[in-house]
Structures are given as C-alpha cells and as structure tokens.
Design a protein around this motif. Structure first.
Motif, PDB file in Angstrom:
ATOM      1  N   THR A   9      26.173  -4.311 -10.695  1.00  0.00           N
ATOM      2  CA  THR A   9      27.305  -3.445 -10.370  1.00  0.00           C
ATOM      3  C   THR A   9      27.311  -2.938  -8.932  1.00  0.00           C
ATOM      4  OG1 THR A   9      26.104  -1.536 -11.239  1.00  0.00           O
ATOM      5  CG2 THR A   9      27.605  -2.676 -12.752  1.00  0.00           C
ATOM      6  N   ASN A  10      26.174  -3.002  -8.244  1.00  0.00           N
ATOM      7  CA  ASN A  10      26.114  -2.590  -6.840  1.00  0.00           C
ATOM      8  C   ASN A  10      25.961  -3.841  -5.974  1.00  0.00           C
ATOM      9  OD1 ASN A  10      25.695  -1.520  -4.323  1.00  0.00           O
ATOM     10  ND2 ASN A  10      23.830  -0.416  -4.858  1.00  0.00           N
ATOM     11  N   GLN A  38      31.144  -8.361 -16.816  1.00  0.00           N
ATOM     12  CA  GLN A  38      31.497  -7.082 -16.213  1.00  0.00           C
ATOM     13  C   GLN A  38      31.325  -7.079 -14.694  1.00  0.00           C
ATOM     14  OE1 GLN A  38      29.343  -7.436 -18.824  1.00  0.00           O
ATOM     15  NE2 GLN A  38      30.652  -6.688 -20.475  1.00  0.00           N
ATOM     16  N   THR A  39      30.588  -8.034 -14.138  1.00  0.00           N
ATOM     17  CA  THR A  39      30.331  -8.026 -12.692  1.00  0.00           C
ATOM     18  C   THR A  39      30.910  -9.252 -11.974  1.00  0.00           C
ATOM     19  OG1 THR A  39      28.127  -8.997 -12.990  1.00  0.00           O
ATOM     20  CG2 THR A  39      28.273  -6.576 -12.918  1.00  0.00           C
ATOM     21  N   GLU A  42      32.308  -8.193  -8.578  1.00  0.00           N
ATOM     22  CA  GLU A  42      31.281  -7.973  -7.571  1.00  0.00           C
ATOM     23  C   GLU A  42      30.802  -9.311  -6.990  1.00  0.00           C
ATOM     24  OE1 GLU A  42      31.531  -6.310 -10.388  1.00  0.00           O
ATOM     25  OE2 GLU A  42      31.434  -4.194  -9.838  1.00  0.00           O
TER      26      GLU A  42
END
Length: 142
Positions: A9-10, A38-39, A42
């Motif tokens: 997530t980062n 979910q990423t 990113e």
C-alpha cells in the motif's frame, strides 16, 4: 536480468528501490510487479515512474497456499537470473515469492531498511538510498 518487485500500500520505498535497481541493471531488465488486487493502483503508479513495460501479477496477499498457487501460474516463464526486491507487500507475498523463485531461478534478494533507508542487497549495502535516488513531486503525485 529479471527484476521482481513486491508492491504493497505504500509505493514510495518500492519507487526508490525500483529506480535504483533499474539503474544498476539497465533498461534491458524485465520488471515484474507482484501485488494484490488491492494494490494494483500502486503497482501501476510505480510503473508510470519507472516506465519499464513491466508485467503485473496479482496474488493472494495472506494465504500462503493460494499465493504460491498464483505465483506458480504467473511466474512459470521467469527463469535465469532474478533480483527480488521484497520491501513492499505482505510478508506472505515476500516469503512465497522468494521461495518460488529460489526453486526455479538464480535469485538475489534485497530490501529497504526503513530505519536507515539503506538498501540491503546480499553482501552489499547501499547506505541511505536517498543519496542515490531522487524522486520529484511530479513523479510522486502521478
């Protein structure tokens, strides 16, 4: 050379490490992003900065058996020399990717130490990656 980056997530640490490693391995390095559903965004943001034409592989982030199954299906074509940077993503993603690649490839590992910003790569440590890589606001805001 294949460069595999796990993405969580980062995206910032993976941006920095990916940019540094891409510079070390050259533009011919094939990049694969291991991420969860979910990423995906990113991973796409990192690719927009690195511009490698990389491949995206979505895996289950928490269940080791499902993650390994996903990796087996997606990384079957990856062989030879591989560098895995496992700072991003879940522990499950990092461990399962490292295990899979170590069985099928000549793998080298690295991670970015959050406390010192040092890139640890086998026997080499690159002190404070911020001295070696610059990322502008435009790149970060993409």
């Amino acid at each position: 050379m294949n460069l595999v980056l796990t993405v969580g997530t980062n995206p910032l640490p993976v941006f920095a490490a990916g940019k540094y490693l891409r510079g070390r391995f050259g533009n011919s390095a094939r990049v694969t992003y291991i991420h969860s559903q979910q990423t995906t965004e990113e991973a796409e943001r990192i690719e927009s900065v690195l511009q490698t034409g990389g491949d995206y592989k979505s895996v289950h982030p928490f269940d080791p058996q499902k993650c390994e199954r996903d990796l087996r299906a997606m990384l079957a074509a990856v062989s030879g020399d591989v560098h895995l940077h496992y700072t991003g993503g879940t522990k499950c993603m990092g461990v399962e990717t490292a295990l899979y690649l170590s069985k099928h490839c000549n793998v080298e590992l690295s991670y970015l130490d959050a406390s010192t910003q040092a890139l640890n790569r086998g026997d080499e440590t690159v002190d404070d990656l911020r001295r070696h890589v610059t990322l502008g606001l435009y790149e970060l805001a993409r």
